[in-house]
Design a protein around this motif. Structure first.
Motif, PDB file in Angstrom:
ATOM      1  N   LYS A 306     -11.023 -30.392 -65.966  1.00 40.85           N
ATOM      2  CA  LYS A 306     -12.380 -30.300 -66.501  1.00 40.85           C
ATOM      3  C   LYS A 306     -13.418 -30.331 -65.382  1.00 40.85           C
ATOM      4  N   ALA A 307     -13.098 -31.023 -64.292  1.00 39.23           N
ATOM      5  CA  ALA A 307     -14.033 -31.143 -63.176  1.00 39.23           C
ATOM      6  C   ALA A 307     -14.006 -29.928 -62.257  1.00 39.23           C
ATOM      7  N   GLY A 308     -13.079 -28.992 -62.494  1.00 35.36           N
ATOM      8  CA  GLY A 308     -13.000 -27.805 -61.648  1.00 35.36           C
ATOM      9  C   GLY A 308     -12.025 -27.930 -60.502  1.00 35.36           C
ATOM     10  N   PHE A 309     -11.143 -28.932 -60.541  1.00 38.33           N
ATOM     11  CA  PHE A 309     -10.178 -29.158 -59.458  1.00 38.33           C
ATOM     12  C   PHE A 309      -8.759 -29.153 -60.013  1.00 38.33           C
ATOM     13  N   VAL A 310      -8.449 -28.161 -60.826  1.00 35.48           N
ATOM     14  CA  VAL A 310      -7.149 -28.128 -61.475  1.00 35.48           C
ATOM     15  C   VAL A 310      -6.012 -28.042 -60.467  1.00 35.48           C
ATOM     16  N   ASP A 311      -6.254 -27.403 -59.325  1.00 30.98           N
ATOM     17  CA  ASP A 311      -5.179 -27.250 -58.349  1.00 30.98           C
ATOM     18  C   ASP A 311      -4.780 -28.576 -57.715  1.00 30.98           C
ATOM     19  N   ASP A 312      -5.656 -29.575 -57.785  1.00 35.59           N
ATOM     20  CA  ASP A 312      -5.292 -30.905 -57.278  1.00 35.59           C
ATOM     21  C   ASP A 312      -4.130 -31.505 -58.049  1.00 35.59           C
ATOM     22  N   THR A 313      -3.902 -31.002 -59.262  1.00 36.71           N
ATOM     23  CA  THR A 313      -2.875 -31.601 -60.117  1.00 36.71           C
ATOM     24  C   THR A 313      -1.466 -31.149 -59.752  1.00 36.71           C
ATOM     25  N   TYR A 314      -1.348 -30.192 -58.830  1.00 39.38           N
ATOM     26  CA  TYR A 314      -0.010 -29.677 -58.522  1.00 39.38           C
ATOM     27  C   TYR A 314       0.901 -30.754 -57.958  1.00 39.38           C
ATOM     28  N   GLU A 325       6.241 -33.245 -68.807  1.00 35.82           N
ATOM     29  CA  GLU A 325       5.027 -33.511 -68.036  1.00 35.82           C
ATOM     30  C   GLU A 325       4.752 -32.369 -67.066  1.00 35.82           C
ATOM     31  N   ARG A 326       5.805 -31.866 -66.483  1.00 39.73           N
ATOM     32  CA  ARG A 326       5.659 -30.766 -65.526  1.00 39.73           C
ATOM     33  C   ARG A 326       5.077 -29.521 -66.198  1.00 39.73           C
ATOM     34  N   ILE A 327       5.598 -29.189 -67.375  1.00 41.98           N
ATOM     35  CA  ILE A 327       5.106 -27.971 -68.021  1.00 41.98           C
ATOM     36  C   ILE A 327       3.671 -28.150 -68.490  1.00 41.98           C
ATOM     37  N   ARG A 328       3.278 -29.346 -68.913  1.00 40.63           N
ATOM     38  CA  ARG A 328       1.890 -29.562 -69.330  1.00 40.63           C
ATOM     39  C   ARG A 328       0.929 -29.375 -68.161  1.00 40.63           C
ATOM     40  N   VAL A 329       1.341 -29.834 -66.998  1.00 38.95           N
ATOM     41  CA  VAL A 329       0.477 -29.685 -65.825  1.00 38.95           C
ATOM     42  C   VAL A 329       0.440 -28.226 -65.371  1.00 38.95           C
ATOM     43  N   LEU A 330       1.585 -27.572 -65.373  1.00 36.31           N
ATOM     44  CA  LEU A 330       1.613 -26.174 -64.951  1.00 36.31           C
ATOM     45  C   LEU A 330       0.825 -25.282 -65.913  1.00 36.31           C
ATOM     46  N   ARG A 331       0.817 -25.624 -67.191  1.00 38.24           N
ATOM     47  CA  ARG A 331      -0.011 -24.859 -68.127  1.00 38.24           C
ATOM     48  C   ARG A 331      -1.480 -24.944 -67.736  1.00 38.24           C
ATOM     49  N   LEU A 332      -1.916 -26.105 -67.298  1.00 36.78           N
ATOM     50  CA  LEU A 332      -3.290 -26.247 -66.822  1.00 36.78           C
ATOM     51  C   LEU A 332      -3.528 -25.378 -65.587  1.00 36.78           C
ATOM     52  N   GLN A 347      -5.689 -18.926 -54.701  1.00 37.01           N
ATOM     53  CA  GLN A 347      -4.926 -18.148 -55.660  1.00 37.01           C
ATOM     54  C   GLN A 347      -3.535 -17.820 -55.123  1.00 37.01           C
ATOM     55  N   ALA A 348      -3.437 -17.554 -53.818  1.00 37.06           N
ATOM     56  CA  ALA A 348      -2.135 -17.286 -53.202  1.00 37.06           C
ATOM     57  C   ALA A 348      -1.228 -18.507 -53.316  1.00 37.06           C
ATOM     58  N   ASP A 349      -1.802 -19.701 -53.147  1.00 36.74           N
ATOM     59  CA  ASP A 349      -1.014 -20.929 -53.286  1.00 36.74           C
ATOM     60  C   ASP A 349      -0.472 -21.066 -54.704  1.00 36.74           C
ATOM     61  N   VAL A 350      -1.329 -20.800 -55.679  1.00 34.21           N
ATOM     62  CA  VAL A 350      -0.912 -20.936 -57.074  1.00 34.21           C
ATOM     63  C   VAL A 350       0.197 -19.942 -57.402  1.00 34.21           C
ATOM     64  N   GLN A 351       0.084 -18.724 -56.891  1.00 32.85           N
ATOM     65  CA  GLN A 351       1.126 -17.731 -57.150  1.00 32.85           C
ATOM     66  C   GLN A 351       2.447 -18.152 -56.516  1.00 32.85           C
ATOM     67  N   GLN A 352       2.392 -18.781 -55.367  1.00 30.54           N
ATOM     68  CA  GLN A 352       3.621 -19.265 -54.741  1.00 30.54           C
ATOM     69  C   GLN A 352       4.256 -20.370 -55.579  1.00 30.54           C
ATOM     70  N   TRP A 353       3.425 -21.244 -56.132  1.00 27.09           N
ATOM     71  CA  TRP A 353       3.956 -22.285 -57.019  1.00 27.09           C
ATOM     72  C   TRP A 353       4.648 -21.660 -58.220  1.00 27.09           C
ATOM     73  N   ALA A 354       4.064 -20.600 -58.745  1.00 29.61           N
ATOM     74  CA  ALA A 354       4.665 -19.927 -59.895  1.00 29.61           C
ATOM     75  C   ALA A 354       5.992 -19.269 -59.519  1.00 29.61           C
ATOM     76  N   ARG A 355       6.064 -18.671 -58.329  1.00 29.78           N
ATOM     77  CA  ARG A 355       7.334 -18.075 -57.883  1.00 29.78           C
ATOM     78  C   ARG A 355       8.425 -19.132 -57.799  1.00 29.78           C
ATOM     79  N   GLU A 356       8.075 -20.292 -57.278  1.00 27.23           N
ATOM     80  CA  GLU A 356       9.057 -21.374 -57.180  1.00 27.23           C
ATOM     81  C   GLU A 356       9.489 -21.849 -58.562  1.00 27.23           C
ATOM     82  N   ALA A 357       8.567 -21.826 -59.501  1.00 28.71           N
ATOM     83  CA  ALA A 357       8.892 -22.279 -60.860  1.00 28.71           C
ATOM     84  C   ALA A 357       9.790 -21.300 -61.597  1.00 28.71           C
TER      85      ALA A 357
END
Length: 588
Positions: A306-314, A325-332, A347-357
Motif C-alpha cells: 500500500k505504501a508503494g514498496f511492494v518489492d521490499d516484500t520479496y 505465505e509465499r504465494i500470497r506475497v508473490l501475488r502482491l 522490473q528486471a529484478d521482479v522478472q528474475q524472481w518470477a523466472r526462479e519461481a
C-alpha cells in the motif's frame, strides 16, 4: 462484415431430415449436453423438425408451463417506469437483475422514477427489498444521480438501508457528505454494515477520516491492554492506503500518543508515513517481515504494498517455508497494479524472481510466475509455455490458465501458441488418449485470441457434429471454446449465423451471441427476431436471449409489434409469456 445482416435464411421445417434418428437436447449451460433418447428407424419414423424443437429444453422452457394466460395489453409508454416496476416485490429474478443493470446505465433519466419508488417502498415493511434494489441501482451506476436518494436513506430507521446508502456514497464520494455519514456511524451495530460507513467516510474525505480515528481509538476500552475492535481494524487498513498529505499529522499523533494499539494497527498506520518518505517507518515495516508470527509478516507485506514498496516484500517470499505465505506475497509483487512504480532495473529484478519461481515445487506458484512472465513478454516464460503446451494434459491445462489474458499487443505470440496447439491436435487425433487430449487442446485454444482461433475451432465443431462417436462433448461445447477466445473469435461465430442452415447449430450459436452484452451482438439477435422467414422457435429463443442484454428500452416496442402481428401458435404465446415476465406489472 456487418453483424446486423447476419441472419440469412436457413432450411425450413421438414427439409433435409432423412436419417434423423437421435433426439438431442442441447441444455442451456456452456459445457454439457443431455441425450434424451434414441430410436432406430425400424422402431419409429424420423422426428419432424417441430418435434425436435419441442424436445429441445431451450425451446420447451419457452413454450410450455407459462403462467401468463391473458393477452399482453399493458401500458408500456413509459419504459423507465416499466423497468423500475421489475424491482418490486414478486418480480422474477432474471428480469429484475437485468432491469437493475439497465436502470443503472440510464442514470439521471431514471432519477425521478427511482426516487418515487424508494420513497414508497421504504415506508412499507413488506416492500423493503424494493428499497434495497433502488439503492443497489444507485450504487452500481456510474452516474451520481442516486446520491440524493442515498442521503435520504441515511435517515432510515433500518440499519440495512443505511448501510446500502453508504455504498452509494462510497461510489460517489464528496467531502460535503462526510458529516451526514458521520452522524449515523454510531448507529451501526454489525461489523459488516459499520465497515460500509467507514469506507464511505474515508472515500468522502481521507484527511478528516484520519483526524477522527484517534477519537474512535480512545472510545474503545483496551481489552487486556490492547484495543480490540473490528471498526478500528477497518479504519487502520483504509488509512494505510492513503496518499493524502492531511492524513500524516494525524497518523503521527496516533502512533506517538495512543496506547493499546495492536501490532496490526501500528503496522498499517506506518504505511502512509513510509509512502511520504519516512525511512524509519519503512524500516519498521521491513523489520516486521521477519516477525516470528505469520500474521504480522503478512500485514507488513500488505502495508508495504500500500505504501508503494511492494518489492521490499520479496525477502519474505524468498525466506518463508510456507508455500501459502509465499504465494500470497508473490501475488502482491507480480500484481500489475504496481508495475508503473518500478524503473527498468526494479522490473528486471521482479522478472528474475518470477523466472526462479517457475521451478517452484508448488504448482500455484509456478502458474502465477508463468502468467506474469507471459504478461511481460519474457522469453523464458514463452519457452516454458511452448513446452507445457506440447506436454501432458495437466501441463497443458496449467498453461491454458496461465496464458489467458496475456496476449495484449503480442499477436505473434498468439499465432505461435495456436500453431503449436493445432500441431498437438493433428498428432493426437488417433492417439490412445484421444478424447482427453483433444478436449484439453480445445480448452487451451479458448485462451488464445484471434479470428484464426475461431475459424479452426468452428471447423472442428462442424467435423465433430457429424461423428457418430464424438471425441469431445459436442458441437455446443466446442463452439463455447471459440467464444472464450475473445472478440475476434466471437465475430467468427456471429458471422456463421449469417450462413448456417442447421436449425440446432443456429440455436447453439444464439446461445452464446448474447453473453458479451455488446451492442453489435444485440443487433445480430435483433435481426433474427425481426426476420419472419426464421423458424418461430429460433426467433423466440433469440428474443429470450436478447432480453438478458439490458437493451430492453429498445427491444420492448419491437417485441410488442411482432407479438401483435403474429398468429403463429409457437411465437405468439411464447412472446406473450416473455412480455408479461419482463414488462408486466409487479406480481404481488
Amino acid at each position: 462484415m456487418s453483424r446486423t445482416h447476419a441472419h440469412a435464411h436457413p432450411a425450413r421445417r421438414g427439409s433435409g431430415l432423412t436419417n434423423a434418428a437421435i433426439a438431442l437436447v442441447l441444455v442451456g449451460s456452456v459445457a454439457f449436453f443431455v441425450l434424451r433418447g434414441s430410436r432406430s428407424a425400424s422402431e419409429s419414423a424420423p422426428l419432424s423438425l417441430e418435434q425436435r424443437y419441442a424436445l429441445d429444453e431451450r425451446i420447451s422452457l419457452l413454450t410450455s408451463g407459462c403462467s401468463f394466460g391473458a393477452t399482453f395489453e399493458v401500458d408500456t409508454s413509459d419504459p423507465i417506469a416499466v423497468l423500475a416496476g421489475k424491482l418490486d416485490a414478486g418480480g422474477q429474478l432474471e428480469p429484475k437483475k437485468r432491469a437493475m443493470r439497465e436502470l443503472a446505465a440510464l442514470g439521471a433519466p431514471a432519477r425521478e422514477t427511482l426516487t418515487r419508488l424508494y420513497q414508497d417502498a421504504s415506508k412499507d415493511r413488506m416492500r423493503v427489498r424494493v428499497a434495497h434494489s433502488v439503492l443497489s441501482v444507485c450504487a452500481i451506476s456510474d452516474d451520481p444521480f442516486g446520491v440524493e436518494i442515498a442521503l435520504e436513506a441515511l435517515q432510515s430507521t433500518r440499519e440495512d438501508l443505511r448501510a446500502e446508502a453508504c455504498l452509494v456514497l462510497r461510489k460517489h464520494p464528496s467531502p460535503e457528505h462526510f458529516d451526514a455519514v458521520k452522524a449515523v456511524l454510531r448507529s451501526f451495530t454489525m461489523p459488516s454494515t459499520g465497515d460500509h460507513a467507514l469506507e464511505a467516510l474515508f472515500a468522502c474525505d481521507p484527511g478528516r477520516f484520519a483526524g477522527e480515528l484517534r477519537g474512535w481509538l480512545q472510545d474503545r476500552a483496551p481489552d487486556g491492554g490492547y484495543i480490540v475492535s473490528s471498526p478500528v481494524d477497518t479504519a487502520a487498513t483504509l488509512v494505510a492506503g492513503s496518499s493524502a498529505p492531511a492524513v500524516l499529522p494525524h497518523v503521527r499523533d496516533i502512533l506517538a500518543n495512543v496506547e493499546g494499539l495492536l501490532p496490526r494497527h501500528r503496522i498499517f498506520l506506518l504505511a502512509p508515513l513510509a509512502r511520504a518518505g519516512d525511512e524509519q517507518a519503512r524500516q519498521d515495516l521491513r523489520d516486521n517481515l521477519a516477525h516470528e508470527l505469520p500474521k504480522p509478516r503478512l500485514f507488513a507485506a500488505e502495508a508495504l504494498a500500500k505504501a508503494g514498496f511492494v518489492d521490499d516484500t520479496y525477502v519474505l517470499a524468498a525466506t518463508t517455508s510456507d508455500p501459502e505465505e509465499r504465494i500470497r506475497v508473490l501475488r502482491l509483487i507480480f500484481d500489475e497494479t504496481y508495475e508503473p512504480e518500478r524503473d527498468e532495473t526494479a522490473q528486471a529484478d521482479v522478472q528474475q524472481w518470477a523466472r526462479e519461481a517457475l521451478s517452484d515445487g508448488h504448482a500455484q506458484i509456478a502458474e502465477l510466475a508463468l502468467s506474469s512472465l507471459l504478461r511481460w513478454g519474457d522469453d523464458e516464460g514463452r519457452a516454458t509455455l511452448m513446452t507445457l503446451i506440447a506436454g501432458t494434459i495437466p501441463e497443458r491445462e496449467m498453461a491454458a490458465r496461465a496464458m489467458r489474458d496475456t496476449f495484449h499487443g503480442r499477436p505473434e505470440l498468439a499465432d505461435q501458441v495456436r500453431a503449436n496447439l493445432i500441431a498437438v491436435w493433428d498428432r493426437e487425433r488417433t492417439g490412445a488418449q484421444r478424447n482427453q487430449v483433444l478436449e484439453s487442446v480445445l480448452v487451451s485454444l479458448g485462451a488464445v485470441p484471434g479470428d484464426a482461433t475461431g475459424r479452426f475451432v468452428l471447423e472442428r465443431a462442424d467435423e465433430i457434429a457429424e461423428m457418430p462417436a464424438k471425441p469431445t462433448r459436442g458441437y455446443r461445447w466446442v463452439i463455447g471454446q471459440a467464444w472464450n477466445a475473445g472478440p475476434a473469435s466471437r465475430d467468427v461465430l456471429l458471422e456463421r449465423l449469417g450462413t448456417e442452415t442447421d436449425p440446432f447449430k443456429r440455436l447453439d450459436l444464439v446461445s452464446f451471441a448474447w453473453q458479451d452484452f455488446e451492442d453489435d451482438s444485440f443487433e445480430v439477435l435483433l435481426g433474427i427476431i425481426e426476420d419472419d422467414s426464421r423458424a418461430p422457435e429460433e426467433r423466440l429463443y433469440a428474443a429470450d436471449r436478447a432480453l438478458r442484454m439490458a437493451h430492453n428500452v429498445r427491444l420492448l416496442p419491437v417485441l410488442k409489434r411482432i407479438y401483435r402481428g403474429s398468429k403463429d401458435p409457437v411465437l405468439r404465446p411464447g412472446l406473450q409469456c416473455l412480455l408479461w415476465a419482463w414488462f408486466g406489472p409487479p406480481v404481488t
